[in-house]
Structure formats: C-alpha cells, structure tokens
Design a protein around this motif. Sequence first.
Motif, short mmCIF file in Angstrom:
data_model
loop_
_atom_site.label_atom_id
_atom_site.label_comp_id
_atom_site.label_asym_id
_atom_site.label_seq_id
_atom_site.Cartn_x
_atom_site.Cartn_y
_atom_site.Cartn_z
N PHE A 127 42.85 17.50 64.38
CA PHE A 127 42.11 16.35 64.88
C PHE A 127 41.53 15.52 63.73
CE2 PHE A 127 38.39 14.28 66.81
CZ PHE A 127 39.05 13.55 67.79
N ALA A 128 41.06 16.18 62.67
CA ALA A 128 40.51 15.46 61.52
C ALA A 128 41.60 14.63 60.82
CB ALA A 128 39.89 16.45 60.53
N VAL A 129 42.79 15.19 60.68
CA VAL A 129 43.88 14.45 60.04
C VAL A 129 44.26 13.24 60.89
CG1 VAL A 129 46.34 14.58 59.44
CG2 VAL A 129 44.79 16.40 58.75
N ILE A 130 44.40 13.44 62.19
CA ILE A 130 44.75 12.32 63.08
C ILE A 130 43.61 11.31 63.13
CG2 ILE A 130 45.24 11.70 65.47
CD1 ILE A 130 46.86 14.26 65.65
N GLY A 131 42.38 11.77 63.16
CA GLY A 131 41.23 10.86 63.13
C GLY A 131 41.19 10.04 61.86
N ASN A 132 41.53 10.66 60.73
CA ASN A 132 41.57 9.93 59.46
C ASN A 132 42.65 8.86 59.50
OD1 ASN A 132 41.03 9.24 56.80
ND2 ASN A 132 42.53 10.70 56.01
N CYS A 133 43.81 9.19 60.04
CA CYS A 133 44.89 8.19 60.16
C CYS A 133 44.47 7.04 61.08
CB CYS A 133 46.17 8.84 60.69
SG CYS A 133 46.92 10.01 59.57
N CYS A 134 43.80 7.37 62.18
CA CYS A 134 43.32 6.33 63.10
C CYS A 134 42.26 5.46 62.42
CB CYS A 134 42.75 6.95 64.36
SG CYS A 134 43.99 7.72 65.40
N TYR A 135 41.39 6.09 61.65
CA TYR A 135 40.35 5.35 60.93
C TYR A 135 40.98 4.38 59.93
CZ TYR A 135 36.52 4.43 57.69
OH TYR A 135 35.60 3.82 56.88
N GLN A 136 41.99 4.85 59.19
CA GLN A 136 42.67 3.98 58.22
C GLN A 136 43.36 2.83 58.92
OE1 GLN A 136 45.18 6.60 56.00
NE2 GLN A 136 43.54 7.30 54.68
N GLN A 137 44.00 3.10 60.03
CA GLN A 137 44.68 2.03 60.76
C GLN A 137 43.67 1.04 61.33
OE1 GLN A 137 47.65 3.39 63.42
NE2 GLN A 137 48.46 1.35 63.75
N LEU A 138 42.55 1.54 61.81
CA LEU A 138 41.51 0.66 62.33
C LEU A 138 40.96 -0.24 61.21
CD1 LEU A 138 39.73 -0.08 64.78
CD2 LEU A 138 38.13 1.66 63.98
N CYS A 139 40.75 0.32 60.02
CA CYS A 139 40.29 -0.48 58.89
C CYS A 139 41.32 -1.54 58.52
CB CYS A 139 40.00 0.42 57.68
SG CYS A 139 38.52 1.42 57.88
N GLU A 140 42.60 -1.18 58.54
CA GLU A 140 43.65 -2.15 58.25
C GLU A 140 43.65 -3.27 59.28
OE1 GLU A 140 47.43 -0.22 57.96
OE2 GLU A 140 46.79 1.05 56.28
N MET A 141 43.47 -2.93 60.55
CA MET A 141 43.44 -3.96 61.60
C MET A 141 42.24 -4.89 61.42
SD MET A 141 44.82 -1.96 65.03
CE MET A 141 43.18 -1.69 65.57
N ILE A 142 41.09 -4.34 61.05
CA ILE A 142 39.90 -5.16 60.84
C ILE A 142 40.10 -6.07 59.64
CG2 ILE A 142 37.46 -5.06 60.15
CD1 ILE A 142 37.23 -2.55 61.92
N CYS A 143 40.64 -5.52 58.55
CA CYS A 143 40.90 -6.34 57.36
C CYS A 143 41.90 -7.44 57.67
CB CYS A 143 41.41 -5.47 56.21
SG CYS A 143 40.16 -4.39 55.53
N PHE A 144 42.94 -7.12 58.43
CA PHE A 144 43.93 -8.13 58.80
C PHE A 144 43.30 -9.22 59.66
CE2 PHE A 144 47.25 -9.74 61.66
CZ PHE A 144 48.14 -10.26 60.71
#
Length: 166
Positions: A127-144
């Motif tokens: 869950f931590a690995v998947i949560g980290n991937c989701c967090y990174q993707q969320l940050c990318e979406m916000i930056c975009f």
Amino acid sequence: MSSNSMDFTSPVPAPSREKEGNIFKELHGIFNKFFKWLLAIIAFKSTDMGAALFNTHPKLINASVLAIVLYFLAWIFGTTLQSHIRSFLPILTCIIVLLASAASISALLIISPLIALLSSPLWVAVFAVIGNCCYQQLCEMICFAIFETIKNMIVSYKAKSTKLPI
C-alpha cells in the motif's frame, strides 16, 4: 476466390464499439466472480462449520464480506470509468489495494492470527508503494494544471497587449 480477397459480408467493428465490447466482457467476468464468491459464502454459511464460524466471529466475518463487496464494487468502477477518467485510476487502485488487504487480513485472522500479523506488514508495504506512486502522479497532475493555467494567462495577456488602440 483467392485467400487475399476481402470479405464484405462482415463489417469491421468501429474502435469505440470494440472498446465497449471489451468493457462489457470485463464487467461480465467481474460479476461472474463476484456472484461465485457470494454463492460460496452462502453455501459455506449453511454448513455446520460455517454456521459455527459465523457465530464465533460475526464482526470479523461481516467485515471480511463487506471488504470483498467493496473490492468488487471498486473493481467495477475502475473497469467502467477507465476510459473516461484517467486521473481517477491511481486513486481507485489505492482503494482496491486497501480493500483487498482488509479482506485478506480479516480472513487470515480467522484462519491464523499469526499469519495475519506476519502478512500485514507486507500489505502495508504494498500500500505504501502504491500510495507513493499515486502521490507522485497527483503532484504531476497539479504541476501540469498550474503550468497550463500560467501558459493560458500568458497567452491571453499577449493577445490583449498586441491590440492596437483605436
């Protein structure tokens, strides 16, 4: 007639129609598995050992069945919405993994508390690995989104400043 000739009797399916057909087949498979799970739980509950287990651990069994139902529900949402909302899939993946881990740990608590305690850190790690991937993707979406907003503001400012006064 040669083997290279085209067969005009069967039309070529449109890509969107084929995609809808694939989603329908996936949903059919999901519902098939879901109803098999439910029927297996009902059949197990009707046995003497199942009835005793349901009477001994009612809260744990109810939590496990609820987690399984919610897992299938999230799976259905993910399959249905995958073509419409791409940004929702990482969040849905986290939800599915969380529900699967809850169902697994609650079922393992019934079988063997020691195995449940040993497997729970593995589920937390997944869950931590998947949560980290989701967090990174969320940050990318916000930056975009911020980048696109600034870009649109600059374009609109340039369009306004290049107009000649009348």
